[in-house]
Design a protein around this motif. Structure first.
Motif, PDB file in Angstrom:
ATOM      1  N   THR A 133     -35.712   0.838 -25.773  1.00 44.93           N
ATOM      2  CA  THR A 133     -36.163   2.200 -25.508  1.00 44.93           C
ATOM      3  C   THR A 133     -36.340   2.406 -24.011  1.00 44.93           C
ATOM      4  O   THR A 133     -36.357   1.452 -23.233  1.00 44.93           O
ATOM      5  N   MET A 134     -36.520   3.649 -23.627  1.00 44.90           N
ATOM      6  CA  MET A 134     -36.725   4.002 -22.224  1.00 44.90           C
ATOM      7  C   MET A 134     -37.924   3.265 -21.632  1.00 44.90           C
ATOM      8  O   MET A 134     -37.959   2.966 -20.434  1.00 44.90           O
ATOM      9  N   LEU A 135     -38.916   2.939 -22.467  1.00 44.08           N
ATOM     10  CA  LEU A 135     -40.125   2.269 -21.980  1.00 44.08           C
ATOM     11  C   LEU A 135     -40.123   0.776 -22.281  1.00 44.08           C
ATOM     12  O   LEU A 135     -41.136   0.105 -22.131  1.00 44.08           O
ATOM     13  N   GLY A 136     -38.983   0.216 -22.721  1.00 38.81           N
ATOM     14  CA  GLY A 136     -38.824  -1.225 -22.812  1.00 38.81           C
ATOM     15  C   GLY A 136     -39.055  -1.878 -24.160  1.00 38.81           C
ATOM     16  O   GLY A 136     -39.012  -3.101 -24.248  1.00 38.81           O
ATOM     17  N   LEU A 137     -39.280  -1.129 -25.229  1.00 36.30           N
ATOM     18  CA  LEU A 137     -39.427  -1.728 -26.553  1.00 36.30           C
ATOM     19  C   LEU A 137     -38.044  -2.056 -27.098  1.00 36.30           C
ATOM     20  O   LEU A 137     -37.104  -1.274 -26.937  1.00 36.30           O
ATOM     21  N   THR A 138     -37.901  -3.221 -27.751  1.00 40.10           N
ATOM     22  CA  THR A 138     -36.590  -3.637 -28.233  1.00 40.10           C
ATOM     23  C   THR A 138     -36.564  -3.808 -29.746  1.00 40.10           C
ATOM     24  O   THR A 138     -37.586  -4.094 -30.361  1.00 40.10           O
ATOM     25  N   ASP A 139     -35.395  -3.622 -30.315  1.00 35.94           N
ATOM     26  CA  ASP A 139     -35.153  -3.958 -31.714  1.00 35.94           C
ATOM     27  C   ASP A 139     -33.669  -4.240 -31.891  1.00 35.94           C
ATOM     28  O   ASP A 139     -32.866  -4.024 -30.988  1.00 35.94           O
ATOM     29  N   THR A 140     -33.319  -4.775 -33.059  1.00 36.52           N
ATOM     30  CA  THR A 140     -31.933  -5.071 -33.384  1.00 36.52           C
ATOM     31  C   THR A 140     -31.455  -4.043 -34.392  1.00 36.52           C
ATOM     32  O   THR A 140     -32.160  -3.739 -35.361  1.00 36.52           O
ATOM     33  N   LEU A 141     -30.276  -3.505 -34.172  1.00 36.88           N
ATOM     34  CA  LEU A 141     -29.720  -2.489 -35.059  1.00 36.88           C
ATOM     35  C   LEU A 141     -28.990  -3.150 -36.222  1.00 36.88           C
ATOM     36  O   LEU A 141     -28.291  -4.140 -36.037  1.00 36.88           O
ATOM     37  N   THR A 142     -29.179  -2.602 -37.396  1.00 37.15           N
ATOM     38  CA  THR A 142     -28.475  -3.108 -38.567  1.00 37.15           C
ATOM     39  C   THR A 142     -27.110  -2.443 -38.654  1.00 37.15           C
ATOM     40  O   THR A 142     -26.907  -1.338 -38.147  1.00 37.15           O
ATOM     41  N   ALA A 143     -26.191  -3.124 -39.309  1.00 29.07           N
ATOM     42  CA  ALA A 143     -24.816  -2.636 -39.348  1.00 29.07           C
ATOM     43  C   ALA A 143     -24.277  -2.601 -40.771  1.00 29.07           C
ATOM     44  O   ALA A 143     -24.721  -3.335 -41.643  1.00 29.07           O
ATOM     45  N   ARG A 144     -23.306  -1.720 -40.940  1.00 32.44           N
ATOM     46  CA  ARG A 144     -22.554  -1.634 -42.188  1.00 32.44           C
ATOM     47  C   ARG A 144     -21.134  -2.078 -41.854  1.00 32.44           C
ATOM     48  O   ARG A 144     -20.509  -1.562 -40.928  1.00 32.44           O
ATOM     49  N   LYS A 145     -20.607  -3.041 -42.609  1.00 31.14           N
ATOM     50  CA  LYS A 145     -19.274  -3.580 -42.331  1.00 31.14           C
ATOM     51  C   LYS A 145     -18.204  -2.661 -42.891  1.00 31.14           C
ATOM     52  O   LYS A 145     -18.232  -2.283 -44.048  1.00 31.14           O
ATOM     53  N   GLU A 158     -34.897  12.710 -27.439  1.00 29.44           N
ATOM     54  CA  GLU A 158     -34.648  13.207 -26.084  1.00 29.44           C
ATOM     55  C   GLU A 158     -34.869  12.154 -25.010  1.00 29.44           C
ATOM     56  O   GLU A 158     -34.496  12.352 -23.860  1.00 29.44           O
ATOM     57  N   GLU A 159     -35.481  11.011 -25.360  1.00 27.20           N
ATOM     58  CA  GLU A 159     -35.650   9.931 -24.393  1.00 27.20           C
ATOM     59  C   GLU A 159     -34.459   8.989 -24.490  1.00 27.20           C
ATOM     60  O   GLU A 159     -34.078   8.578 -25.589  1.00 27.20           O
ATOM     61  N   PRO A 160     -33.866   8.641 -23.360  1.00 31.41           N
ATOM     62  CA  PRO A 160     -32.716   7.741 -23.387  1.00 31.41           C
ATOM     63  C   PRO A 160     -33.066   6.376 -23.982  1.00 31.41           C
ATOM     64  O   PRO A 160     -34.203   5.909 -23.884  1.00 31.41           O
ATOM     65  N   CYS A 161     -32.081   5.757 -24.593  1.00 32.12           N
ATOM     66  CA  CYS A 161     -32.209   4.375 -25.030  1.00 32.12           C
ATOM     67  C   CYS A 161     -30.966   3.621 -24.582  1.00 32.12           C
ATOM     68  O   CYS A 161     -29.936   4.222 -24.266  1.00 32.12           O
ATOM     69  N   TYR A 162     -31.079   2.314 -24.533  1.00 35.45           N
ATOM     70  CA  TYR A 162     -29.997   1.436 -24.105  1.00 35.45           C
ATOM     71  C   TYR A 162     -29.532   0.644 -25.325  1.00 35.45           C
ATOM     72  O   TYR A 162     -30.351   0.102 -26.058  1.00 35.45           O
ATOM     73  N   VAL A 163     -28.234   0.579 -25.541  1.00 35.34           N
ATOM     74  CA  VAL A 163     -27.672  -0.186 -26.647  1.00 35.34           C
ATOM     75  C   VAL A 163     -26.749  -1.231 -26.037  1.00 35.34           C
ATOM     76  O   VAL A 163     -25.768  -0.891 -25.377  1.00 35.34           O
ATOM     77  N   HIS A 164     -27.101  -2.501 -26.269  1.00 37.49           N
ATOM     78  CA  HIS A 164     -26.349  -3.615 -25.690  1.00 37.49           C
ATOM     79  C   HIS A 164     -25.472  -4.277 -26.737  1.00 37.49           C
ATOM     80  O   HIS A 164     -25.911  -4.518 -27.864  1.00 37.49           O
TER      81      HIS A 164
END
Length: 171
Positions: A133-145, A158-164
């Motif tokens: 998140t914009m303020l540094g909280l992290t999580d892992t995104l789940t996926a559908r194959k 409305e707050e930017p997030c970073y996806v690595h």
């Protein structure tokens, strides 16, 4: 006195991040944030001219880092592995941001919604994406194959997030 009196600290932090990303996508090589206050010792905001990353937190004018500061720190940390001069603009209705290659061969997407909360899909060759998140909280995104790629569902605000991703993102 942007962003201090024009908007909340959270909105101001988002504005800093959005401004930097838009400038990087336009070809900026450097982006500098600064703070300035002409009458730092004053406890009266009317006596000060201000554009700062530090906020006055109480009537005694004690200065503390603002959420603007945290958002800029997270931006700096998240974009460090990125090659910010080679980003590409996100072209999806209502979603703003960019995708930047990383030095390790992966990518980082910086995304935010231009129209309130929305759910978007990000496709990747990998099942694991990290969101910050914009303020540094992290999580892992789940996926559908899917047949060829994994589809990750992301709730944007409305707050930017970073996806690595360790690999290039699709699209």
């Amino acid at each position: 006195s942007w962003p201090g009196h024009a908007m909340s600290e959270r909105r101001g932090g988002a504005s800093f991040v959005e401004n930097a990303i838009v400038n990087f996508l336009a070809g900026a090589e450097y982006f500098t944030f600064f703070g300035w206050k002409s009458n730092w010792a004053s406890t009266e905001w009317k006596d000060c001219i201000s554009w700062a990353l530090i906020s006055a937190s109480n009537k005694d004018a004690q200065r503390t880092p603002a959420l603007h500061t945290l958002a800029v720190g997270v931006l700096t940390a998240q974009m460090e592995p990125a090659i910010h001069t080679r980003g590409r603009t996100v072209k999806q209705y209502g979603v703003r941001g960019g995708i930047f290659p990383k030095k390790n061969g992966g990518e980082v997407a910086v995304l935010w919604s231009a129209r309130g909360r929305r759910t978007v899909s990000v496709m990747a060759e990998t099942a694991r994406l990290e969101r910050v998140t914009m303020l540094g909280l992290t999580d892992t995104l789940t996926a559908r194959k899917g047949e060829r790629f994994y589809t990750h569902t992301i709730e944007l605000g409305e707050e930017p997030c970073y996806v690595h991703s360790d690999m290039p993102l699709v699209g």
